[in-house]
Design a protein around this motif. Sequence first.
Motif, PDB file in Angstrom:
ATOM      1  N   VAL A  52     -15.990 -11.235   7.150  1.00  0.00           N
ATOM      2  CA  VAL A  52     -15.970 -10.452   5.915  1.00  0.00           C
ATOM      3  C   VAL A  52     -14.715  -9.585   5.931  1.00  0.00           C
ATOM      4  O   VAL A  52     -14.485  -8.827   6.860  1.00  0.00           O
ATOM      5  N   ALA A  53     -13.913  -9.717   4.882  1.00  0.00           N
ATOM      6  CA  ALA A  53     -12.654  -8.982   4.828  1.00  0.00           C
ATOM      7  C   ALA A  53     -12.925  -7.484   4.794  1.00  0.00           C
ATOM      8  O   ALA A  53     -13.786  -7.011   4.073  1.00  0.00           O
ATOM      9  N   LYS A  54     -12.191  -6.746   5.569  1.00  0.00           N
ATOM     10  CA  LYS A  54     -12.317  -5.288   5.592  1.00  0.00           C
ATOM     11  C   LYS A  54     -10.931  -4.686   5.372  1.00  0.00           C
ATOM     12  O   LYS A  54      -9.951  -5.197   5.880  1.00  0.00           O
ATOM     13  N   VAL A  55     -10.885  -3.640   4.585  1.00  0.00           N
ATOM     14  CA  VAL A  55      -9.619  -2.951   4.349  1.00  0.00           C
ATOM     15  C   VAL A  55      -9.420  -1.935   5.461  1.00  0.00           C
ATOM     16  O   VAL A  55     -10.183  -0.970   5.563  1.00  0.00           O
ATOM     17  N   PRO A  56      -8.412  -2.124   6.319  1.00  0.00           N
ATOM     18  CA  PRO A  56      -8.225  -1.215   7.448  1.00  0.00           C
ATOM     19  C   PRO A  56      -7.408   0.031   7.134  1.00  0.00           C
ATOM     20  O   PRO A  56      -7.400   0.977   7.915  1.00  0.00           O
ATOM     21  N   ALA A  57      -6.710   0.024   5.982  1.00  0.00           N
ATOM     22  CA  ALA A  57      -5.835   1.160   5.664  1.00  0.00           C
ATOM     23  C   ALA A  57      -5.514   1.196   4.177  1.00  0.00           C
ATOM     24  O   ALA A  57      -5.526   0.168   3.500  1.00  0.00           O
ATOM     25  N   ILE A  58      -5.220   2.399   3.688  1.00  0.00           N
ATOM     26  CA  ILE A  58      -4.727   2.613   2.325  1.00  0.00           C
ATOM     27  C   ILE A  58      -3.298   3.139   2.454  1.00  0.00           C
ATOM     28  O   ILE A  58      -3.056   4.128   3.157  1.00  0.00           O
ATOM     29  N   ILE A  59      -2.362   2.470   1.795  1.00  0.00           N
ATOM     30  CA  ILE A  59      -0.950   2.840   1.889  1.00  0.00           C
ATOM     31  C   ILE A  59      -0.443   3.161   0.477  1.00  0.00           C
ATOM     32  O   ILE A  59      -0.580   2.339  -0.430  1.00  0.00           O
ATOM     33  N   VAL A  60       0.114   4.356   0.317  1.00  0.00           N
ATOM     34  CA  VAL A  60       0.356   4.903  -1.018  1.00  0.00           C
ATOM     35  C   VAL A  60       1.844   5.151  -1.284  1.00  0.00           C
ATOM     36  O   VAL A  60       2.544   5.734  -0.440  1.00  0.00           O
TER      37      VAL A  60
ATOM     38  N   ALA B 296      -0.092  12.853   4.123  1.00  0.00           N
ATOM     39  CA  ALA B 296       1.314  12.648   3.768  1.00  0.00           C
ATOM     40  C   ALA B 296       2.124  12.288   5.005  1.00  0.00           C
ATOM     41  O   ALA B 296       1.986  12.914   6.057  1.00  0.00           O
ATOM     42  N   TYR B 297       2.995  11.298   4.857  1.00  0.00           N
ATOM     43  CA  TYR B 297       3.792  10.801   5.985  1.00  0.00           C
ATOM     44  C   TYR B 297       4.687  11.885   6.583  1.00  0.00           C
ATOM     45  O   TYR B 297       4.902  11.932   7.791  1.00  0.00           O
ATOM     46  N   LEU B 298       5.213  12.775   5.736  1.00  0.00           N
ATOM     47  CA  LEU B 298       6.142  13.799   6.213  1.00  0.00           C
ATOM     48  C   LEU B 298       5.452  15.068   6.708  1.00  0.00           C
ATOM     49  O   LEU B 298       6.113  15.991   7.169  1.00  0.00           O
ATOM     50  N   ASP B 299       4.124  15.108   6.612  1.00  0.00           N
ATOM     51  CA  ASP B 299       3.389  16.296   7.042  1.00  0.00           C
ATOM     52  C   ASP B 299       3.394  16.376   8.570  1.00  0.00           C
ATOM     53  O   ASP B 299       2.864  15.495   9.248  1.00  0.00           O
ATOM     54  N   PRO B 300       3.968  17.442   9.153  1.00  0.00           N
ATOM     55  CA  PRO B 300       4.057  17.538  10.616  1.00  0.00           C
ATOM     56  C   PRO B 300       2.706  17.707  11.307  1.00  0.00           C
ATOM     57  O   PRO B 300       2.610  17.589  12.526  1.00  0.00           O
ATOM     58  N   MET B 301       1.655  17.950  10.539  1.00  0.00           N
ATOM     59  CA  MET B 301       0.318  18.071  11.116  1.00  0.00           C
ATOM     60  C   MET B 301      -0.222  16.724  11.612  1.00  0.00           C
ATOM     61  O   MET B 301      -1.167  16.676  12.400  1.00  0.00           O
ATOM     62  N   TYR B 302       0.368  15.638  11.118  1.00  0.00           N
ATOM     63  CA  TYR B 302      -0.167  14.306  11.409  1.00  0.00           C
ATOM     64  C   TYR B 302       0.851  13.450  12.144  1.00  0.00           C
ATOM     65  O   TYR B 302       2.052  13.697  12.090  1.00  0.00           O
ATOM     66  N   ASN B 303       0.332  12.408  12.821  1.00  0.00           N
ATOM     67  CA  ASN B 303       1.205  11.456  13.501  1.00  0.00           C
ATOM     68  C   ASN B 303       0.685  10.042  13.300  1.00  0.00           C
ATOM     69  O   ASN B 303      -0.261   9.836  12.529  1.00  0.00           O
ATOM     70  N   ILE B 304       1.256   9.084  13.997  1.00  0.00           N
ATOM     71  CA  ILE B 304       0.943   7.681  13.746  1.00  0.00           C
ATOM     72  C   ILE B 304      -0.528   7.352  13.996  1.00  0.00           C
ATOM     73  O   ILE B 304      -1.095   6.480  13.343  1.00  0.00           O
ATOM     74  N   SER B 305      -1.179   8.076  14.905  1.00  0.00           N
ATOM     75  CA  SER B 305      -2.608   7.824  15.115  1.00  0.00           C
ATOM     76  C   SER B 305      -3.422   8.185  13.867  1.00  0.00           C
ATOM     77  O   SER B 305      -4.438   7.552  13.565  1.00  0.00           O
ATOM     78  N   ASP B 306      -2.951   9.179  13.107  1.00  0.00           N
ATOM     79  CA  ASP B 306      -3.606   9.563  11.848  1.00  0.00           C
ATOM     80  C   ASP B 306      -3.255   8.593  10.720  1.00  0.00           C
ATOM     81  O   ASP B 306      -4.035   8.413   9.782  1.00  0.00           O
ATOM     82  N   PHE B 307      -2.084   7.993  10.811  1.00  0.00           N
ATOM     83  CA  PHE B 307      -1.602   7.126   9.736  1.00  0.00           C
ATOM     84  C   PHE B 307      -2.041   5.669   9.870  1.00  0.00           C
ATOM     85  O   PHE B 307      -1.809   4.871   8.971  1.00  0.00           O
ATOM     86  N   ALA B 308      -2.651   5.312  10.995  1.00  0.00           N
ATOM     87  CA  ALA B 308      -3.002   3.909  11.228  1.00  0.00           C
ATOM     88  C   ALA B 308      -3.993   3.388  10.191  1.00  0.00           C
ATOM     89  O   ALA B 308      -3.983   2.192   9.860  1.00  0.00           O
ATOM     90  N   ASP B 309      -4.851   4.272   9.642  1.00  0.00           N
ATOM     91  CA  ASP B 309      -5.810   3.824   8.636  1.00  0.00           C
ATOM     92  C   ASP B 309      -5.545   4.424   7.259  1.00  0.00           C
ATOM     93  O   ASP B 309      -6.395   4.386   6.379  1.00  0.00           O
TER      94      ASP B 309
END
Length: 351
Positions: free
Chosen positions: A22-30, A90-103
Amino acid sequence: MHIPVMFLILCHIILTLFPGAVAKVPAIIVFGDSSVDSGNNNQLSTVLKSNFQPYGRDFYGGRPTGRFCNGRIPPDFISEAFGLKPFVPAYLDPMYNISDFADGVNFASAGTGYDTATSDVLSVLPFWREMEYYKEYQGKLKAHVGAAKAKQIISEAVYLLSLGTNDFLENYYTLPERRNQFTVDKYQDYLGGIAGQFIKELYKLGARKISLGALPPMGCLPLERTADFFRGDGGECNENYNKVALSFNGKLSGLVKNLNQELSGIKVVLSNPYYILKQIVHKPSAYGFEVAAVACCSSGLFEMGYMCDRLNPFTCTDANKYVFWDSFHPSQKTNKIVSDYIMKNALHVFL
């Protein structure tokens, strides 16, 4: 007969043995403008920001994140609808990193458009720069989860594109350069060409599930209604602008059809907020609203960004009564209604 029970048991076995069945959406990219920006502009030298109160007063913790809203915006609700986290950072937000952006990751920049000349007006990220950040993200994702997993995330993710309003209201109808170069019809074609090339570039990079956002009834934004009033036109929706939005949406619909025929394995849908938002504006009480002509923030006539700050005494106490939060952007409640509509009428194909 116990067919339903046996069917459920069989489904459970299939899902257990073959979780990819069953297809699952692993991430939303905006990608896009202030309709979907979750805070990238905070890191730019631009006047177009909203990382201060009362923005975000109904967001988690009452935090002003840079979303042009009192709370959540459409990508947040859409992410949640796909079973992912309830907001897209947000990609440029210093609060987050790639582990937060994976999904889920957001590259949008308030004030931008398809046309680079639009982003130049307020010194925000041009559309092509959002693509460059996405390429950078792909590299980080591969390093974080491995090439095979990254490829899967990239191909199964849902990509949301939402922009175009600023190209007309901030650029074409405000500054003379593009009007001297293009008729409005030819300018629509010019923007559509950029949209098509952007999606083809995403396709080359592995994207397969793409939502192209249509324009809202931009003549019904409080800012445009105020301008209409001062022009002596009564302060109703600017139907000339709405006709342009409808015309452009028709061209985007044709683009979606062509892309689906041209690119093997892609699925592009048109997410069109025009009709639901116009219904809300014309019959606000049917959706639980009391005010549609003006916004919650300040006088509700023309303020947004820095003109809508916490010191302004006129801001409403309950944004749920208002269709619009500031003169250009819907309230969180409106965003939820529109997002549910988009999920049901366009994005459901990716569930």
